[in-house]
Write a protein that holds these residues in place. Structure first.
Motif, PDB file in Angstrom:
ATOM      1  N   GLN A  37       3.266   6.904  -2.368  1.00 61.13           N
ATOM      2  CA  GLN A  37       4.072   6.889  -1.635  1.00 61.13           C
ATOM      3  C   GLN A  37       2.643   7.559  -0.686  1.00 61.13           C
ATOM      4  N   ALA A  38       3.322   7.064   0.915  1.00 58.39           N
ATOM      5  CA  ALA A  38       2.967   7.166   1.598  1.00 58.39           C
ATOM      6  C   ALA A  38       3.802   6.086   3.200  1.00 58.39           C
ATOM      7  N   ARG A  39       3.366   6.737   3.827  1.00 63.57           N
ATOM      8  CA  ARG A  39       3.944   6.211   5.027  1.00 63.57           C
ATOM      9  C   ARG A  39       3.649   4.920   5.183  1.00 63.57           C
ATOM     10  N   SER A  40       4.365   3.861   6.370  1.00 67.22           N
ATOM     11  CA  SER A  40       4.608   2.579   6.312  1.00 67.22           C
ATOM     12  C   SER A  40       3.485   2.587   6.286  1.00 67.22           C
ATOM     13  N   GLY A  41       2.295   1.164   6.590  1.00 65.51           N
ATOM     14  CA  GLY A  41       1.315   0.888   7.314  1.00 65.51           C
ATOM     15  C   GLY A  41       0.279   1.576   7.012  1.00 65.51           C
ATOM     16  N   ILE A 198       2.732   2.124 -15.413  1.00 66.83           N
ATOM     17  CA  ILE A 198       3.384   0.860 -14.162  1.00 66.83           C
ATOM     18  C   ILE A 198       2.844   2.049 -12.967  1.00 66.83           C
ATOM     19  N   VAL A 199       1.949   0.946 -11.690  1.00 61.72           N
ATOM     20  CA  VAL A 199       2.187   1.776 -10.492  1.00 61.72           C
ATOM     21  C   VAL A 199       2.784   1.181  -9.322  1.00 61.72           C
ATOM     22  N   TRP A 200       3.911   2.271  -8.752  1.00 64.61           N
ATOM     23  CA  TRP A 200       5.327   1.272  -8.022  1.00 64.61           C
ATOM     24  C   TRP A 200       5.302   2.136  -6.976  1.00 64.61           C
ATOM     25  N   ILE A 201       4.998   0.463  -5.383  1.00 67.50           N
ATOM     26  CA  ILE A 201       6.154   1.252  -4.586  1.00 67.50           C
ATOM     27  C   ILE A 201       6.959   0.716  -4.084  1.00 67.50           C
ATOM     28  N   THR A 202       8.040   2.061  -3.695  1.00 69.64           N
ATOM     29  CA  THR A 202       9.730   1.834  -3.713  1.00 69.64           C
ATOM     30  C   THR A 202       8.977   2.632  -2.327  1.00 69.64           C
ATOM     31  N   HIS A 203      10.136   2.137  -1.240  1.00 71.10           N
ATOM     32  CA  HIS A 203      10.700   3.014   0.113  1.00 71.10           C
ATOM     33  C   HIS A 203      12.050   3.985  -0.675  1.00 71.10           C
ATOM     34  N   THR A 219      -3.223   9.319   1.736  1.00 69.52           N
ATOM     35  CA  THR A 219      -3.326   9.444   3.275  1.00 69.52           C
ATOM     36  C   THR A 219      -4.606   8.709   3.352  1.00 69.52           C
ATOM     37  N   PRO A 220      -5.021   8.884   5.116  1.00 69.64           N
ATOM     38  CA  PRO A 220      -6.200   8.262   5.066  1.00 69.64           C
ATOM     39  C   PRO A 220      -7.647   8.893   4.657  1.00 69.64           C
ATOM     40  N   THR A 221      -7.719   9.520   3.924  1.00 64.61           N
ATOM     41  CA  THR A 221      -8.793  10.572   3.315  1.00 64.61           C
ATOM     42  C   THR A 221      -8.265  10.803   1.705  1.00 64.61           C
ATOM     43  N   GLY A 222      -7.722  10.464   1.530  1.00 65.27           N
ATOM     44  CA  GLY A 222      -7.856  10.555  -0.236  1.00 65.27           C
ATOM     45  C   GLY A 222      -6.570   9.970  -1.134  1.00 65.27           C
ATOM     46  N   ILE A 223      -6.039  10.544  -2.465  1.00 67.16           N
ATOM     47  CA  ILE A 223      -4.815  10.307  -2.448  1.00 67.16           C
ATOM     48  C   ILE A 223      -4.396  11.693  -3.590  1.00 67.16           C
ATOM     49  N   GLN A 224      -3.316  12.220  -3.022  1.00 70.25           N
ATOM     50  CA  GLN A 224      -2.948  13.715  -3.713  1.00 70.25           C
ATOM     51  C   GLN A 224      -1.789  13.273  -4.646  1.00 70.25           C
ATOM     52  N   GLU A 225      -1.879  14.624  -6.169  1.00 69.48           N
ATOM     53  CA  GLU A 225      -1.221  14.021  -6.937  1.00 69.48           C
ATOM     54  C   GLU A 225       0.322  15.410  -6.190  1.00 69.48           C
ATOM     55  N   GLU A 226       1.686  14.565  -5.964  1.00 66.24           N
ATOM     56  CA  GLU A 226       2.756  15.586  -5.904  1.00 66.24           C
ATOM     57  C   GLU A 226       3.460  16.675  -6.181  1.00 66.24           C
ATOM     58  N   TYR A 227       3.974  16.427  -7.655  1.00 63.02           N
ATOM     59  CA  TYR A 227       4.655  17.070  -9.620  1.00 63.02           C
ATOM     60  C   TYR A 227       4.370  16.018 -10.675  1.00 63.02           C
ATOM     61  N   THR A 228       4.363  16.326 -11.110  1.00 62.40           N
ATOM     62  CA  THR A 228       4.581  15.513 -12.732  1.00 62.40           C
ATOM     63  C   THR A 228       6.488  15.455 -13.018  1.00 62.40           C
ATOM     64  N   ASN A 229       7.238  14.561 -13.338  1.00 64.69           N
ATOM     65  CA  ASN A 229       8.498  14.831 -14.105  1.00 64.69           C
ATOM     66  C   ASN A 229       8.621  14.853 -15.431  1.00 64.69           C
TER      67      ASN A 229
END
Ligand SMILES: Nc1ncnc2c1ncn2[C@@H]1O[C@H](COP(=O)(O)OP(=O)(O)OP(=O)(O)O)[C@@H](O)[C@H]1O
Length: 231
Positions: A37-41, A198-203, A219-229
């Motif tokens: 996940q991330a903002r567009s662009g 799978i690594v899956w991009i979806t909006h 994010t521009p400065t790295g990648i964060q794990e949000e939570y796990t299901n």
């Protein structure tokens, strides 16, 4: 558990530009369906292309403990396979693509290829794709046809262990999307399938919630794990 894909300190900079992202470190483990996940662009497509060794990057990406170069890049790309957002921009026809990907494996015989093509065609047929579309140039297929064909190809080859999906159902109606989601999730869980993650991009937040087992935010400065299901 050894990771399938280990990404360490990845950064990507376009020539004459600021970095798109830096310091991206994460593992892809067997059973993961990671929603990116991330903002567009923000660089989601760019990151998937780096993982598939289709973009230049700094840092390391390893599949089963080895770099793409030590696997051999064409072969690596069949293990860690990127499915583009707009397959209609690919050259040739879907049949050409499955044939090319098949030849990257030395064990291939004409019988293997016929089996791969047959499996891909049967699945695509279940998804509403007529046989003749396999011989139509990508550029003349509708967006939804091209997406279904490009997802049937790794299923037919049954060699991709990690699929990198870039908005794979963006051109499809909700019913077709749901069918495809179900097939992909079942493939990751099936013991006899090559596909492990799978690594899956979806909006679509709804799709993310339906398919995701992990959620990573770029994010521009790295990648964060949000939570796990838990599955
Ligand atoms: N070849 C290129 N040269 C220079 N800049 C590029 C190139 N390709 C992409 N970019 C830029 O890199 C940034 C990240 O693009 P990318 O397509 O990876 O973002 P994204 O998060 O996938 O976006 P979206 O959600 O809109 O699809 C964008 O600003 C884009 O314009």
């Amino acid at each position: 558990m050894a990771p399938l894909v280990a990404v360490k300190n990845l950064s990507c900079v376009w020539p004459e530009g600021d970095p798109i992202f830096v310091n991206v470190t994460f593992n892809v483990n067997p059973g993961d369906i990671i929603v990116l996940q991330a903002r567009s662009g923000a660089g989601k497509t760019t990151l998937l292309k780096c993982l598939a060794h289709l973009n230049l990057y700094h840092g390391t990406v390893e599949f089963r403990g080895k770099t793409p170069k030590s696997h051999g890049v064409p072969k690596y790309r069949t293990y860690v396979q990127y499915i583009p957002q707009r397959p209609s921009l690919l050259p040739g026809t879907p049949r050409d693509l499955i044939e090319t990907l098949s030849t990257f494996h030395s064990r291939l015989t004409p019988e293997h290829f016929a089996g791969d093509l047959h499996r891909a065609m049967k699945l695509a047929e279940r998804w509403g794709i007529a046989m003749e579309l396999w011989d139509r140039p990508w550029g003349l297929l509708s967006g939804g046809e091209a997406q279904r064909l490009s997802l049937a190809i790794p299923y037919g080859l049954n060699r991709a262990e990690v699929l990198l999906l870039d908005e794979p159902t963006s051109a499809l109606d909700p019913t077709s999307s749901a069918t495809i989601e179900k097939t992909l999730v079942e493939e990751v869980r099936a013991a006899d399938s090559a596909l492990k993650a799978i690594v899956w991009i979806t909006h679509s937040e709804e799709q993310a919630a339906r398919v995701g087992t992990r959620f990573l935010h770029l994010t521009p400065t790295g990648i964060q794990e949000e939570y796990t299901n838990e599955v």
